[in-house]
Design a protein around this motif. Structure first.
Motif, PDB file in Angstrom:
ATOM      1  N   GLY A  19       5.413 -30.282 -41.636  1.00 19.26           N
ATOM      2  CA  GLY A  19       5.315 -31.416 -40.709  1.00 19.26           C
ATOM      3  C   GLY A  19       6.514 -31.622 -39.800  1.00 19.26           C
ATOM      4  O   GLY A  19       6.367 -31.815 -38.606  1.00 19.26           O
ATOM      5  N   GLY A  20       7.711 -31.516 -40.366  1.00 19.25           N
ATOM      6  CA  GLY A  20       8.899 -31.808 -39.569  1.00 19.25           C
ATOM      7  C   GLY A  20       9.390 -30.615 -38.755  1.00 19.25           C
ATOM      8  O   GLY A  20      10.316 -30.736 -37.964  1.00 19.25           O
TER       9      GLY A  20
ATOM     10  N   ILE B 181       7.458 -28.645 -36.764  1.00 19.85           N
ATOM     11  CA  ILE B 181       6.551 -28.214 -35.702  1.00 19.85           C
ATOM     12  C   ILE B 181       7.170 -28.283 -34.305  1.00 19.85           C
ATOM     13  O   ILE B 181       7.062 -27.342 -33.518  1.00 19.85           O
ATOM     14  CB  ILE B 181       5.227 -29.007 -35.785  1.00 19.85           C
TER      15      ILE B 181
ATOM     16  N   ARG C 122      10.279 -28.147 -33.546  1.00 23.78           N
ATOM     17  CA  ARG C 122      11.312 -27.114 -33.481  1.00 23.78           C
ATOM     18  C   ARG C 122      10.672 -25.734 -33.299  1.00 23.78           C
ATOM     19  O   ARG C 122      11.130 -24.892 -32.546  1.00 23.78           O
ATOM     20  CB  ARG C 122      12.121 -27.151 -34.767  1.00 23.78           C
ATOM     21  N   LYS C 123       9.589 -25.535 -34.038  1.00 20.27           N
ATOM     22  CA  LYS C 123       8.869 -24.273 -33.964  1.00 20.27           C
ATOM     23  C   LYS C 123       8.391 -24.022 -32.528  1.00 20.27           C
ATOM     24  O   LYS C 123       8.491 -22.917 -32.005  1.00 20.27           O
ATOM     25  CB  LYS C 123       7.663 -24.324 -34.915  1.00 20.27           C
TER      26      LYS C 123
END
Lengths: 352, 604
Positions: B561-562, B564, B566-567
């Motif tokens: 969740g956290g 995404i 950044r990805k």
């Protein structure tokens, strides 16, 4: 914890009419939290949200941070899934990673968890670690598979050096003795082979599960289901909007409901991009018809060129499988090779 | 205001780079009352940003000031600033020809440098009266007396009464002003003779057209005079004449013999007003043009391509605009299989190339891909034809080549005795031919070499500095062409020849250069899904090879969740990186790889 409980209660109004199907208590070391407060937090969830009766409720546990009593109370509080971070079954490697636990402590935690009634347990393992040989890694896997009873789920990560981390800096300086590329690839292949033989199926880049035990919560991230994150820096996706809490501890403690950062309203284009690059992490890939249902246009009309090119390079393939209702559906998925170089493929699905 | 010839002083300042030429010019302008120090933007004469940054003068500039001397008379000073780099030697020579005298600035600590000598000799060749000034006398390491003796010994000009100054701190400037009056001769020439004026520079102004900077040698020019450029034949009626204020043009009635100023005549193209050409009166022409005119030839060529193919028209417009002000810039369209549409551009030297490149990138906001610079080779074909080769890709079939010739320079390198060994070694490596060595005092020597131009255009200057700890200085002149054993080195990426990476090299260094090129490209080219051979070949024969291994893993292990947002950033970065690549066959080559040939010196 007090602030977290306050935020959890305070956000309930956001999703009055929704059903919560999973909860994941992770990040940091939640197993260290006071058990009383953990119970209170779960109580807060039950009081304020409509929790589905078969909801998946996971907590991350570090070996050696919980005893029998705590595990029993966690189970009694309603948590039904554990995720235990073993990483490696080699104490020397664990020490090098800066982990405070040992293989023995892991085993104790695992056994106590089973005894406390957890019937859905994940074990995290890592490959490509400094000083790790292929046989070291295989030993870890074999060790995990020999547990009685075997875990339901295994997350097998290969170490990725990210800029800004101490390992990255060390690797740049050449201070990190990482397995060479061939070894690293062999670890990765062997993981799949060994786990498949033991009855696990790889359902995502780094995740393996026995039939029926894929992590529902994490699958939600990849299929873009709504989720709310509570806590410092926690991220959420709700009805096409991404937002997260700010990173500061003090600010969060002072006002847990008022520290959200600027929300990002995703455009249709951005939602398409996410649909593709998140969905492709799953070995089942993305559904062609779902794309059309969500966005009102066919996947082909947006991505024909990229899809064709990547199929030609052996990175993507169309597969036909049955959906939940037994109907045939066409899906687009990464091939074995595509999974290896998924970033390369996914980057091409960005539209701007 | 005084305008009779006896009250005019036309002069320039010559110096080695960093010895304080521009600072002294600023002080002279300031002290003669034209500008107060508050109005002075540091270094008035170097008015291009780039010039100020690099600390060198690129285009000649001129300024007129008025000085009330101790004898009570007012003198007009025309200070003509000369470009300070060997690339611009011809421009320097034309600026000198516009002067009657020169101030030689020598650093009190550094003493004479190769460039100082080259410039002094150039000035003496033009019969200029040269007087020395010792600058930076307030430095702790200053040795004015030693430098004075050095000037007398080495150059052979009187230096005992040289002003000892600090241009930076305004010490001794008045001394300089007085010596300008006393030591620099007044101009000669008859205002009544037919017009004969020397063009020493020109700039393009979008309102006035070409503005000619000139020194009137004979006759008079005024508004309405129909002028003719004797070499180019261009003919126009004069719209305005004037002189140079600080940073502005001040119109006046007329320019007569001995004066320095500007002429505008609705000329649209600087090609019509070549530096060194003679301006005369079309109706009453002078008998002979002034001596010394040369057509400026480009010495160094490279391909320039827009990083984004769609910007091709923008690049063309930008080059057109730059050329308005710089007749020595040459360009013509060319097409590369690897880089698409672009231009083959010719320059006076590598510095000129770099300056143009920077201006295109900075002033015109263009992202450029530049191919390896090369010199002009002469290819003598078996059928008797001689081809001037500016683009290695156009090399005729080797079977049709009788022999090839390359440009050679005469170089002078000044170096302290302890570095003579390493510098001679460097010259040897660069195929230099040793001509001789002269000692200047006991500790310094002037080395004379003949070197192939293509051996010095890349990194010779850097190598020289690094092997002498910055103590060597260097100057050169084009001498001519000589036969040489030259071959074309081709680079094959994934078995496809990449035209933009080909270059001409001496047969003896082909293997070495090919090997280094392959190594360099191996580092520059990112991994692909497949293995990529990188090969260097001469005449179809592979002489070096490297391999870019296939990409085997490019994956983000965790994406919850956290992660995404950044990805997505990571993927964006990856995609953005691809945009800066050039597709050659199935291989994507980063744009900077095309310039990597420039940085092959392994000593760094």
């Amino acid at each position: 914890m007090t602030a977290l409980i306050r935020e959890t209660a305070g956000r309930a109004a956001d999703c009055r009419d929704r059903t919560v199907t999973s909860l994941f208590f992770g990040g940091g070391t939640p197993s260290l939290a006071d058990i009383g407060q953990t119970e209170e937090l779960l109580e807060t969830v039950r009081e304020n949200y409509r929790l589905s009766p078969d909801a998946e409720l996971t907590i991350e546990v570090n070996p050696g941070t919980v005893d029998r009593d705590k595990l029993v109370r966690l189970r009694r509080a309603g948590l039904n899934r554990l995720s235990i971070g073993l990483q490696s079954a080699d104490d020397e490697i664990l020490a090098r990673l800066g982990r405070i636990h040992t293989r023995r402590q892991f085993l104790d935690t695992y056994r106590e968890a089973r005894r406390a009634g957890f019937e859905n347990i994940n074990v995290d393992v890592m490959s490509g670690l400094p000083g790790q040989s292929l046989s070291d890694h295989l030993d870890t896997l074999k060790y995990v598979l020999a547990l009685e009873p075997m875990p339901e789920h295994i997350s097998a990560y290969s170490l990725i050096l990210e800029e800004g981390t101490p390992f990255f800096a060390m690797a740049e300086k050449g201070d990190l003795e990482l397995p060479d590329e061939d070894t690293e690839r062999a670890m990765y292949r062997e993981t799949d082979r060994l786990l498949s033989r033991a009855g696990f199926r790889r359902y995502e880049i780094s995740n393996y599960a026995r039939e029926g035990f894929a992590c529902r919560h994490n699958c939600g991230y990849w299929t873009r289901r709504n989720y709310l994150g509570f806590g410092i820096g926690a991220a959420s996706l709700f009805d096409g909007i991404r937002f997260s809490n700010g990173p500061g501890l003090e600010r969060y403690m002072a006002d847990p409901l008022g520290c959200r950062e600027e929300p990002q309203v995703l455009s249709t284009q951005e939602q398409m991009e996410e649909f593709m690059f998140l969905g492709l992490r799953l070995t089942a890939g993305v559904s062609v018809s779902e794309f059309e249902r969500l966005f009102g246009c066919s996947m082909e009309s947006v991505y024909a060129e990229v899809i064709e090119k990547n199929i030609g390079q052996g990175l993507l393939r169309f597969v036909t499988c049955r959906d939940g209702d037994g109907r045939e559906e066409k899906r687009l998925a990464l091939t074995e090779f595509g999974l290896d170089v998924s970033n390369y493929v996914m980057a091409q699905f960005l539209l701007s | 205001m005084a305008s009779d010839q006896s009250r005019i002083r036309n002069f320039c300042i010559i110096a080695h780079i960093d010895h304080g030429k521009s600072t002294l010019a600023d002080r002279i302008i300031e002290m003669t009352g034209l500008l107060t120090s508050r109005e002075m933007q540091a270094q008035v004469l170097d008015n291009m940003d780039l010039e100020r940054e690099r600390g060198i003068t690129i285009k000649a500039q001129a300024v007129r000031t008025v000085y009330r001397a101790k004898d009570g008379e007012e003198y007009i000073f025309n200070l003509i600033d000369t470009p300070g780099h060997v690339d611009f030697n011809y421009e320097v020579s034309r600026s000198l020809a516009a002067c009657d005298g020169a101030i030689l600035v020598v650093d009190a600590a550094q003493g004479i440098e190769a460039q100082t000598l080259a410039n002094v000799y150039l000035a003496l060749d033009h019969d200029l009266d040269v007087f020395p000034v010792i600058n930076k006398i307030d430095l702790p390491s200053a040795e004015p007396q030693r430098v004075i003796e050095e000037i007398e010994d080495v150059i052979g000009i009187e230096a005992q009464d040289a002003p000892l100054i600090s241009a930076k701190n305004g010490i001794g400037i008045e001394d300089v002003l007085e010596q300008i009056v006393k030591k620099i001769p007044a101009p000669k020439g008859d205002p009544g003779n037919p017009l004969q004026a020397l063009i020493f520079d020109c700039i393009y102004d979008s309102y006035k057209g070409v503005i000619i900077f000139c020194r009137v040698m004979e006759g008079t020019v005024r508004k309405g005079t129909v002028i003719r450029m004797m070499a180019t034949g261009a003919k126009e009626e004069v719209v305005e004449v004037g002189y140079f204020g600080a940073g502005q043009f001040i119109p006046c009635e007329e320019l007569s013999a001995g004066m320095v100023g500007y002429i505008t005549a609705s000329i649209k193209n600087v090609k019509d007003t070549a530096v060194g050409d003679t301006v005369t009166d079309a109706d009453n022409p002078c008998a002979e043009p002034l001596p010394g005119y040369k057509k400026v030839l480009s010495m160094v060529y490279c391909g320039m391509y827009p990083a984004d193919g769609a910007k091709y028209p923008d690049l063309r417009d930008a080059l057109e605009k730059l050329q308005l002000n710089d007749a020595s810039l040459y360009y013509e369209p060319e097409t590369s299989a690897a880089l698409g549409f672009g231009f083959r551009c010719g320059f006076l030297g590598l510095l000129h190339l770099e300056i143009i490149q920077e201006r295109l990138e900075r002033e015109y906001n263009l992202d450029l891909v530049t191919t390896a610079p090369g010199v002009v080779y002469k290819v003598y074909k078996t059928d008797g034809e001689v081809v001037e080769l500016t683009n290695p890709s156009n090399l005729p079939d080797p079977a049709a080549i009788e022999h090839m010739e390359e440009p050679i320079v005469s170089a002078e390198i000044m170096v302290t005795a302890e570095y003579i060994g390493p510098i001679m070694e460097l010259c040897q490596e660069r195929r230099g031919r040793y001509l001789g060595m002269e000692y200047i005092e006991g500790t310094r020597a002037l080395l004379k070499y003949e070197l192939p131009l293509n051996e010095i255009i890349y990194d010779f200057f850097d190598a020289l500095k690094s092997r002498s700890r910055g103590y060597a200085s260097f100057d050169y002149d084009i001498k001519g062409y000589e036969p040489a054993k030259l071959v074309k080195l081709d680079i094959l990426i994934n078995r496809e020849e990449v035209d933009a990476l080909s270059f001409i090299v001496h047969a003896d260094s082909a293997y070495e250069r090919g090997r280094k090129m392959c190594e360099k490209l191996k580092d520059e080219i990112p991994r692909h899904l497949f293995e990529i051979p990188i090969q260097a070949a001469v005449g179809g024969k592979i002489i070096a090879r490297e391999t870019v291994k296939a990409m085997r893993k490019d994956v983000l292990a965790k994406c919850y969740g956290g992660d995404i947002t950044r990805k997505k950033k990571l993927l964006e970065k990856q995609k953005e990186g691809k945009k800066r690549m050039r597709q050659v066959g199935s291989v994507e080559i980063p744009q900077k790889a095309f310039m990597s040939v420039l940085k092959l010196d392994d000593r760094k």
